[in-house]
Design an enzyme around this catalytic site. Structure first.
Site, PDB file in Angstrom:
ATOM      1  N   HIS B 240      -2.501  10.584  -7.562  1.00 47.73           N
ATOM      2  CA  HIS B 240      -2.026   9.525  -6.665  1.00 47.73           C
ATOM      3  C   HIS B 240      -2.475   8.196  -7.259  1.00 47.73           C
ATOM      4  CE1 HIS B 240      -1.504   7.044  -3.115  1.00 47.73           C
ATOM      5  NE2 HIS B 240      -0.931   8.048  -2.478  1.00 47.73           N
ATOM      6  N   ARG B 260       1.631  -0.175  -0.047  1.00 48.88           N
ATOM      7  CA  ARG B 260       2.709  -0.733  -0.872  1.00 48.88           C
ATOM      8  C   ARG B 260       4.023  -0.766  -0.102  1.00 48.88           C
ATOM      9  NH1 ARG B 260       2.694   3.206  -5.198  1.00 48.88           N
ATOM     10  NH2 ARG B 260       1.021   4.250  -4.077  1.00 48.88           N
TER      11      ARG B 260
END
Lengths: 259, 606
Positions: B240, B260
């Site tokens: 990740h 994000r």
């Protein structure tokens, strides 16, 4: 490198005592890191329950310097200088070392009557943010059971466990009570069987909640008010009598059919 | 201490190993079919790694963008997986996930809402439309609690803090149960079942920097292999892009992709928004080429193309790795994830409450005012047990697998948000598959007592040795070795070194000595997890050796491009004897052939 002395309770149901482990201090460490370091070096059999190590699963609750804490979210550098004492949660029976038998909580969970929603319309239910937010606060609960641990109704009175669900489950009853879709009525159950009346609002539970859920103000007090409404509102009383109230009266351990 | 008899036994129709999202969803399904269901979990109920999922579950409900539908979701999933996916799993997943999410609301889940009262959906990497149903940044907790409460209300038996050592076969070679021990008491217990569903999650604990909890030791992967099933795509590991990097003790803890999705951007030490420099050709047509265009997209997806921060995870993780290598990293060896300069403090606290909390309490960083330091962390294994998409059946009769332990759904790289939906879609299908299998006439026979005796003797061997290895030392050495040699970027020499090192670690694990009793002894618990960790690590290393190309969650610096032949195969692992120390056979098997109508979908918008 400076060091710190960890006084950790070790033992089982038959008794035990503190053992002291002296370990190096490392930057940014939490209590659980230190426990893990002791396991990996001096005491591989030191029992401690943990999972996520990020404050999300609620497994690693213990009493650090006498206060209930998640060990994974308690930074060593924020504890007072001197020895650090770690003991298991007091309210639950000891299994070994820092691990306690929390099955009381799972037994209480089994007794909560399930959500009873209306049939789902095409394309899903419509609910509004302001209506789900109250329940969302309670659903933040990570089931660390620290609120149960500090609640004096059961911490100091083992005998009350038979008829007292405790703060964790009062927020569950409140959540269902405030759920926009629910058609069950658990107010009588909460009061008469689950011991809501025993809570005298000392707010100990709210103070220890790692998710900062306002257990007393937002769940228990409103739940108590709703119980009073149900009890003394003659219309609601009549509704219950003729079984035409908007909510169905749920009983202990009533298992609802799957929707 | 060294001998033990089994004093406890239970019989079930369906036995489910693992109580995360997939296991619980499988239990509900089997239970609704009127079967006797037991669930076994290494931890307490409700603590499974599913609670760590933050951002949401992907389902093309079209609540925010009406244009969204299963076809787009299918295409996104296949592209994200670099076409290594089992297409049928990706198809079923895209078609069925909306129903599965709505169903959770009937069981009490409270998702965030749109202004008109529908389930709100958020943007995530690799998804063309805002598609993730969520509750702030604690969606996994909502999923596990909803399923847990449903399972409990149905009166299902749950065996908590019970560790399964191996699966058992009957005389016909079908899986017929398992042998386990209770962690609190150390006592052994056997289970008989007509069908067993593996839902044991992932393998991340074999890496040093990981978002996984102690439970992610690959038990289900390993037990399936030992039982005769095939593992595929084990080289495809998702790092990740955004894990915490500092303080060291929290390195690896996940920072949700939702940061994000909600406007956060990645910057290097020079303040540059560097992701614009790392847009692969495959994604260029749909990715913004200026900051202005990317910023318009957040409010209106028609007004600009996607920001490059929302490329699939493999792309972003490699970019971060390259920036750090080029000397443009943050002080503690990551890069900066900045939402503070882009969104209001109120917005951040409402949308990302647990990220706010996590950084404030663990790192002393206020993410509404400062950028976060982040770097890649081992998060998820795309590979797993090869299953039939529709029934979750493995090649061993009576054995089913769902969730992270199953392979194929995500191909070479999983899109964020596709995991939670995977759990509920294929958890249900595993429950159905097991129920159909039983209704088709499966019976509960006996099991091979020899397998029970061997598993128990193996588990107790460390107590028989006066002197030997400390299991924690082996675990640490394994984690450091895998991080160094089979990490985010690999090469042939390092992978070969890993394969050799794993043999040495196996020898060491065969010589563990333990003190203390069996009652809640974490050293012993770890000793019984190590055979699984070593087995799955061997498969990962062998797959990484044989896949001489770079694809999704497998990057070879000595083979940076893709390979046309390897694009058509899974790398599969089998073993014959069932002993964890025995040799593994690794072969290539062809991918499932995709029907023309689905192929045509992939061509659209290319």
């Amino acid at each position: 490198m400076s060091q710190v002395s960890m006084r950790i309770w070790r033992g089982d149901a038959n008794g035990g005592d503190f053992e002291t482990y002296t370990v190096d201090k490392q930057e940014g460490e939490v209590v659980l890191d230190v426990i893990h370091r002791i396991q990996a070096t001096e005491a591989p059999d030191l029992a401690c329950r943990w999972n996520c190590k990020a404050g999300k699963c609620g497994s690693c609750a213990a009493e650090v310097n006498g206060k209930p804490r998640l060990m994974c979210m308690t930074r060593m550098d924020q504890l007072p200088e001197g020895d650090v004492t770690v003991t298991p949660m007091k309210t639950f029976p000891i299994i070994r070392d820092l691990v306690t038998d929390v099955s009381f909580n799972y037994a209480m969970a089994e007794r909560v009557p399930a959500l009873l929603p209306p049939p789902m319309p095409e394309g899903g239910y419509r609910m509004f943010q302001e209506d789900v937010e109250r329940g969302q606060e309670f659903r933040k609960c990570i089931e660390c059971f620290m609120c149960q641990n500090v609640c004096h109704v059961i911490r100091d009175h083992e005998e009350n466990k038979a008829h007292y669900a405790g703060p964790r489950f009062f927020i569950r009853y409140a959540e269902l009570e405030m759920h926009p879709l629910d058609q069950n009525d658990r107010r009588e159950l909460a009061q008469e069987v689950m011991g809501l009346g025993y809570c005298n609002i000392t707010k100990c539970c709210t103070e220890v909640c790692p998710e900062h859920i306002k257990i007393t103000d937002n769940a228990i007090i409103p739940l108590k008010e709703r119980v009073v409404d149900a009890k003394y509102d003659p219309v609601a009383w009549l509704g219950r009598k003729i079984r035409r109230g908007s909510k169905r009266s749920a009983t202990d351990a009533q298992v609802q059919p799957a929707p | 201490m060294t001998t033990a008899t089994v004093t406890e036994h239970h019989d079930y129709d369906v036995l489910i190993i693992g109580a995360g999202g997939a296991g619980l969803r499988a239990a509900i399904e089997a239970k609704q079919r009127g079967l006797k269901v037991g669930i076994i979990t290494k931890s307490l109920l409700g603590k499974a790694h599913t609670v760590m999922a933050e951002g949401g579950m992907a389902a093309a409900m079209g609540n925010v963008y009406e244009e969204d539908n299963w076809q787009v979701h299918f295409r996104d999933t296949m592209r994200g997986g670099k076409y290594l996916n089992n297409y049928r799993m990706a198809e079923l997943h895209a078609k069925e996930s909306p129903e599965r999410v709505w169903e959770l609301e009937q069981w009490g889940a409270l998702f965030d809402r749109t202004p008109d009262g529908k389930i709100l959906q958020r943007d995530f990497g690799g998804h063309r439309y805002a598609r993730l149903a969520h509750v702030g940044d604690r969606t996994g907790l909502e999923l596990i609690r909803t399923l847990q409460q449903k399972v409990v209300s149905m009166g299902t038996d749950v065996f908590m803090e019970c560790k399964v050592l191996r699966l058992l076969h009957d005389a016909n070679g079908s899986v017929a149960g398992c042998v386990a021990y209770w962690r609190p008491s150390g006592e052994f217990v056997t289970f008989s079942a007509k069908a067993v569903v593996l839902a044991t999650g992932g393998v991340g604990k074999s890496w040093k920097f990981t978002s996984n909890s102690w439970e992610g030791t690959g038990d289900g992967h390993a037990m399936a292999l030992w039982a005769g099933a095939e593992l595929i795509d084990m080289e495809c590991i998702q790092f990740h892009p955004t894990g915490m990097v500092w303080p060291l003790s929290v390195r690896g803890i996940l920072v949700t992709e939702g940061v994000r999705g909600d406007g956060g951007v990645l910057r290097n030490s020079e303040g540059e928004r560097f992701m614009f420099n790392y847009v692969a050709d495959m994604f260029r047509a749909e990715t913004a080429d200026s900051e202005e265009e990317a910023d318009r997209w957040y409010d209106d997806h028609a007004a600009g193309r996607r920001p490059p921060e929302l490329l699939p995870r493999d792309e972003v993780a490699r970019a971060i790795n390259a920036e750090v290598k080029a000397g443009r990293g943050s002080p503690h060896g990551g890069v900066f994830l900045d939402i503070a300069s882009r969104r209001s403090a109120e917005f951040i606290r409402r949308r990302l409450p647990s990220m706010y909390h996590q950084f404030m309490e663990l790192a002393g960083v206020d993410i509404t005012r400062e950028a976060m330091e982040i770097g890649p962390t081992c998060h998820y294994i795309m590979g797993g047990v090869k299953v039939d998409a529709d029934s979750a059946a493995t090649k061993v009769k009576g054995l089913f697998a769902a969730g992270e332990v199953a392979g194929g759904m995500h191909g070479a790289n999983r899109l964020g948000g596709n995991s939670l939906s995977d759990l509920i879609v294929f958890g249900r299908r595993a429950g159905m598959g097991a129920a159909d299998y039983i209704e088709g006439g499966a019976t509960r026979g006996g099991f091979d007592q020899g397998e029970v005796d061997k598993a128990i003797a193996d588990a107790l061997a460390p107590f028989t040795r006066e002197k030997g290895e400390n299991p924690y030392d082996i675990q640490r050495d394994l984690q450091e070795m895998m991080q160094a040699n089979v990490g985010i970027i690999r090469n042939g020499a390092e992978v070969d070194a890993a394969i050799e090192a794993l043999e040495v670690l196996t020898e060491r694990a065969n010589n563990i000595a333990l003190s203390g009793g069996r009652q809640y002894n974490p050293g012993w618990n770890l000793a019984t997890d190590l055979p699984s960790m070593l087995t799955v690590s061997k498969c990962t290393a062998r797959g990484a050796r044989d896949r001489k190309e770079s694809r999704g969650g497998h990057t070879r610096e000595d083979f940076p491009g893709t390979d046309a032949q390897l694009a058509t195969v899974n790398i599969a692992h089998t073993t014959t004897s069932g002993d964890w120390r025995d040799a593994i056979t690794t072969t290539q098997i062809p991918l499932l052939a995709m029907p023309a109508d689905l192929k045509a979908l992939l061509e659209e918008g290319k």
